[in-house]
Design a protein around this motif. Structure first.
Motif, PDB file in Angstrom:
ATOM      1  N   ARG A 191       0.832  -1.214   0.000  1.00 50.17           N
ATOM      2  CA  ARG A 191       0.000   0.000   0.000  1.00 50.17           C
ATOM      3  C   ARG A 191       0.859   1.253   0.000  1.00 50.17           C
ATOM      4  NH1 ARG A 191      -4.726  -1.924   3.701  1.00 50.17           N
ATOM      5  NH2 ARG A 191      -5.878  -3.075   2.122  1.00 50.17           N
ATOM      6  N   ALA A 192       1.938   1.217   0.766  1.00 46.46           N
ATOM      7  CA  ALA A 192       2.816   2.391   0.836  1.00 46.46           C
ATOM      8  C   ALA A 192       3.495   2.628  -0.519  1.00 46.46           C
ATOM      9  CB  ALA A 192       3.858   2.195   1.942  1.00 46.46           C
ATOM     10  N   VAL A 193       4.015   1.560  -1.095  1.00 52.13           N
ATOM     11  CA  VAL A 193       4.728   1.691  -2.375  1.00 52.13           C
ATOM     12  C   VAL A 193       3.766   2.123  -3.481  1.00 52.13           C
ATOM     13  CG1 VAL A 193       6.040   0.432  -4.142  1.00 52.13           C
ATOM     14  CG2 VAL A 193       6.528   0.056  -1.709  1.00 52.13           C
ATOM     15  N   ASP A 194       2.493   1.699  -3.374  1.00 54.17           N
ATOM     16  CA  ASP A 194       1.476   2.076  -4.360  1.00 54.17           C
ATOM     17  C   ASP A 194       1.283   3.596  -4.402  1.00 54.17           C
ATOM     18  OD1 ASP A 194      -0.388   1.466  -6.327  1.00 54.17           O
ATOM     19  OD2 ASP A 194      -2.059   1.379  -4.906  1.00 54.17           O
ATOM     20  N   THR A 206       9.581   7.368   4.420  1.00 58.28           N
ATOM     21  CA  THR A 206       9.140   7.746   5.771  1.00 58.28           C
ATOM     22  C   THR A 206       8.005   6.848   6.255  1.00 58.28           C
ATOM     23  OG1 THR A 206       9.688  10.005   5.154  1.00 58.28           O
ATOM     24  CG2 THR A 206       8.413   9.712   7.188  1.00 58.28           C
ATOM     25  N   LEU A 207       7.015   6.649   5.361  1.00 55.56           N
ATOM     26  CA  LEU A 207       5.878   5.772   5.692  1.00 55.56           C
ATOM     27  C   LEU A 207       6.363   4.383   6.076  1.00 55.56           C
ATOM     28  CD1 LEU A 207       2.956   6.138   3.084  1.00 55.56           C
ATOM     29  CD2 LEU A 207       2.879   6.460   5.567  1.00 55.56           C
ATOM     30  N   CYS A 214       9.717  -0.697   9.012  1.00 53.10           N
ATOM     31  CA  CYS A 214      10.892  -1.176   8.285  1.00 53.10           C
ATOM     32  C   CYS A 214      12.161  -0.512   8.849  1.00 53.10           C
ATOM     33  CB  CYS A 214      10.799  -0.808   6.806  1.00 53.10           C
ATOM     34  SG  CYS A 214       9.483  -1.628   5.918  1.00 53.10           S
ATOM     35  N   THR A 215      13.285  -1.198   8.695  1.00 54.94           N
ATOM     36  CA  THR A 215      14.557  -0.523   8.939  1.00 54.94           C
ATOM     37  C   THR A 215      14.836   0.385   7.751  1.00 54.94           C
ATOM     38  OG1 THR A 215      15.857  -2.189   7.771  1.00 54.94           O
ATOM     39  CG2 THR A 215      15.427  -2.597  10.106  1.00 54.94           C
ATOM     40  N   ALA A 219      13.671  -0.299   3.836  1.00 52.41           N
ATOM     41  CA  ALA A 219      12.919   0.698   3.084  1.00 52.41           C
ATOM     42  C   ALA A 219      13.636   1.050   1.788  1.00 52.41           C
ATOM     43  CB  ALA A 219      12.692   1.947   3.931  1.00 52.41           C
ATOM     44  N   ARG A 220      14.969   1.205   1.871  1.00 54.13           N
ATOM     45  CA  ARG A 220      15.746   1.498   0.661  1.00 54.13           C
ATOM     46  C   ARG A 220      15.602   0.374  -0.363  1.00 54.13           C
ATOM     47  NH1 ARG A 220      19.524   5.624   1.237  1.00 54.13           N
ATOM     48  NH2 ARG A 220      19.648   6.323   3.396  1.00 54.13           N
ATOM     49  N   ALA A 221      15.665  -0.858   0.113  1.00 53.63           N
ATOM     50  CA  ALA A 221      15.571  -2.012  -0.798  1.00 53.63           C
ATOM     51  C   ALA A 221      14.198  -2.036  -1.469  1.00 53.63           C
ATOM     52  CB  ALA A 221      15.827  -3.308  -0.036  1.00 53.63           C
ATOM     53  N   CYS A 222      13.136  -1.780  -0.692  1.00 52.08           N
ATOM     54  CA  CYS A 222      11.775  -1.763  -1.263  1.00 52.08           C
ATOM     55  C   CYS A 222      11.693  -0.710  -2.362  1.00 52.08           C
ATOM     56  CB  CYS A 222      10.735  -1.462  -0.186  1.00 52.08           C
ATOM     57  SG  CYS A 222      10.543  -2.808   1.005  1.00 52.08           S
ATOM     58  N   LEU A 223      12.279   0.465  -2.106  1.00 54.23           N
ATOM     59  CA  LEU A 223      12.244   1.528  -3.107  1.00 54.23           C
ATOM     60  C   LEU A 223      13.116   1.186  -4.314  1.00 54.23           C
ATOM     61  CD1 LEU A 223      12.153   4.575  -0.695  1.00 54.23           C
ATOM     62  CD2 LEU A 223      10.460   4.069  -2.469  1.00 54.23           C
ATOM     63  N   ALA A 224      14.232   0.520  -4.055  1.00 53.53           N
ATOM     64  CA  ALA A 224      15.106   0.115  -5.164  1.00 53.53           C
ATOM     65  C   ALA A 224      14.373  -0.886  -6.070  1.00 53.53           C
ATOM     66  CB  ALA A 224      16.398  -0.501  -4.633  1.00 53.53           C
TER      67      ALA A 224
END
Lengths: 446, 446
Positions: A191-194, A206-207, A214-215, A219-224
């Motif tokens: 939901r956050a990435v959406d 931030t979310l 998340c650490t 969070a960086r990995a999810c965004l990557a």
């Protein structure tokens, strides 16, 4: 009464615009049928509890009430709402009729849906969707996830519109990846990435950290992951480089690779793996699709869908499916709004039968009937006014031919009012050139 | 979830039944276009005040409300309801777009409408109507009242269904006749006589005398008028024998005679003048129509309409019109319910491409694509199971042909699974017989 005004979010077209919309709907339907999809139409209403069952859509529903409903009217207690898509009604239809249907079931469904959202560019309260789905009993082979985007690509390629670009992802990739990173709240991360498009990567970060727990590294990995996109199978290597390991992730990567490779063979540039695509709805479990009209990316997705394993299921039975939905009204409103399409005339009529005098009307009807019997659309002039006025009647509507029951030769003649050429003709044998038989829809300026 | 059940009054069809309904809708639409009617589609909703403006329909309206609407949400105060027919929305559409339309305007409109009535045989809460109307600016020549029934007769004659019988009357006859008798409350008499079918002549007589204030003689004359029907102009003599004299009556008799005579030339037995026909709605001012499906008279009218002079008007402008509406769902539900129509297969697919093994899927897609390029509907088998099982998959759906990528000859072969005949074939040139190309809808048993 006063002159009425439009209602925001409920688009309506002039007759010649509706002819363009009809052409688009017909082309889509014809393509779906060529691919062996059978038609289903469901009622416009569903019980409210059905509509509220899945997804975050409760705020968008129109609820119905009979104007004269009595308080103690038990049948009203069911609570009916207008459907907001065609997937939820189709899942209900499959469960209701399962014993009479044959699986895997290929069905198309082209209907209006309603959402009480605030209207804006490309977002309506009443709009057409054109859906295909394949639903299996107990199981559904993966290859249908490869096939779906190719069918809608075929449909849209037959229209005189800009090319499309389908973005595909697979829920298993995100889920597996997040799990591989040790994140538990997979839905929360999805939901956050959406929200990436709406709020940007920093706020999503931030979310992820503050709300999902998340650490910073997670969070960086999810965004990557969300930044990865490719027109071929290379995206899988880039995911592997991010380090997460998980069986579901590998399955998702393999599936998405098959989707990408098949689409590449079908039409290079048609489809791209884009790991940012999440789709808002909760029920997707495998491949998901979104689609951009090239040069009109701001419009949003014009064609979306995905694989769902648990939407249609009772305690005993499960009917996994995959589907994709063309947002016809969003597409049409853009094409009409920017005047991108033209229709060759404003009425279906190919021939206007001119009326020499009111007594000749029955004869003129017979001429028109003879033309119609051979598939040529014809109408008789409204009034026996001067021929010049009758020709202008045709001109204003773009009707290409005017038929004279008594021409200059004394016999019947037909005139191409664009060239002015007029010659003797028999309504039982005369045929217009193929390009004049039906109104033609083309890209404006071509 | 539990298995869902149907909602009374909201009919839905199985896919092969929907194919039959589609064929009926397509045939009607094609006929309307051959007659030069242009398409219009209006939104499903109208402001409540529009819906309540004419006729006695307030009890039938479905009102909409957004599930999450806030109390002070001003836009909700408009009050929207689902349209209950296509005439009132079209009249509104004409007023709204008058400056952009060309008159006389021939338009067709095929959409669902909704009425909150108690469902019964032939009466639904959601149903299709297929309408044609011609609307003029300021005035509309009478001859369109002659033309309307002939167009719908053409449409229905192209379907494999029992013949129809149109009953026509003219509001001017009843109004002129009642006035000629010295009756003032013309609308009251019309409403009372409209109840003939429901309550019988004796009770109508009582109504006329006790509620409307007719004399016994006046009431008898009104009932005598309603008993008159004829397939030719002879009805006018029988009306004259009843003694009432009035200019409007004479105008109505002349108009109805023209309608009857023209229909008689078009197709003998198609139309009858029936002075009992009143139509419930208030807005008719000239010819009115009802239609019976022969042998299914109990179903009620499947096609109704009439001339209206004052439905679309502002203070400055008036747009008189005439229209007729086919009750498609009423017709289809009877035809399906009594199994009167058959479709030659349950899916659009003409060719099932058999799958020798999963690795051959891409090749099979290419074969199917080649067939589709030439308009032949094709799909690839879901799984590479034994050929016998793949043939049964086709059989169960009525798919006439199975294509083998590697036949007994080693090359491609196509098999007509009805005859068992199998021979070499090339997907770029092979064509099925015309009768196999599309699913065929025929009368059952023929």
């Amino acid at each position: 009464m006063a002159r009425p005004t439009p209602i925001s979010g409920f688009p309506e077209w002039l007759p010649h615009e509706r002819m363009i919309e009809q052409h688009i709907l017909d082309t889509i339907r014809n393509t779906f049928e060529l691919h062996g999809f059978a038609p289903v139409e469901t009622r416009a209403v569903e019980p409210l509890d059905q509509l509220l069952r899945k997804g975050e859509t409760d705020k968008e529903i129109y609820v119905l009430r009979r104007l004269q409903a009595e308080e103690d009217d038990s049948e009203e207690s069911v609570g009916l709402g207008l459907h907001f898509d065609l997937t939820v009604p189709f899942a209900r239809y499959v469960l209701e009729n399962a014993g009479k249907l044959q699986f895997p079931l290929r069905r198309y469904q082209i209907q209006k849906v309603w959402r009480g959202e605030r209207p804006q560019e490309g977002r309506f309260r009443e709009f057409y969707q054109a859906d295909i789905d394949v639903i299996g009993k107990d199981r559904l082979p993966f290859h249908y996830e490869v096939e779906m985007p190719l069918v809608v690509a075929d449909a849209l390629a037959r229209l005189p519109i800009p090319p499309i670009r389908i973005q595909a992802n697979n829920r298993k990739i995100a889920e597996g990846f997040y799990r591989g990173l040790g994140i538990e709240d997979v839905t929360g991360v999805l939901r956050a990435v959406d929200k990436l498009d709406k709020i940007g990567p920093e706020q999503v970060h931030t979310l992820l950290v503050e709300q999902i727990g998340c650490t910073d590294e997670q969070a960086r990995a999810c965004l990557a992951l969300a930044r990865i996109s490719a027109e071929d199978g290379s995206f899988a290597d880039r995911v592997h480089e991010l380090g997460a390991k998980d069986e579901l992730l590998d399955e998702g990567l393999e599936e998405l690779t098959r989707v990408v490779e098949a689409a590449r063979e079908h039409a290079p540039g048609l489809l791209v793996a884009d790991l940012r695509i999440a789709r808002g709805l909760d029920y997707y479990t495998g491949t998901v699709y979104e689609t951009q009209l090239r040069g009109h990316e701001s419009l949003g997705s014009i064609c979306s869908g995905g694989r769902y394993d648990n939407l249609a299921s009772t305690e005993d039975e499960t009917y996994p499916g995959v589907g994709i939905s063309i947002g016809v009204t969003r597409l049409v409103s853009r094409l009409l709004g920017q005047n991108l399409l033209t229709v060759s005339r404003k009425v279906p009529t190919c021939v206007l039968v001119a009326l020499p005098n009111e007594e000749a009307r029955a004869d003129c009807y017979r001429i028109a009937a003879a033309l119609r019997r051979r598939g040529i659309a014809a109408e008789v002039a409204p009034e026996a006014v001067k021929y010049g006025k009758q020709i202008r009647f045709a001109e204003r509507r773009g009707i290409p031919y005017v038929w004279f029951p008594q021409g200059e030769s004394g016999g019947q003649e037909v005139r191409d009012i664009r060239s002015g050429e007029q010659r003797p003709a028999d309504p039982d044998t005369w045929t217009p050139p193929a390009e004049d038989l039906y109104p033609l829809v083309t890209a404006t300026g071509q």
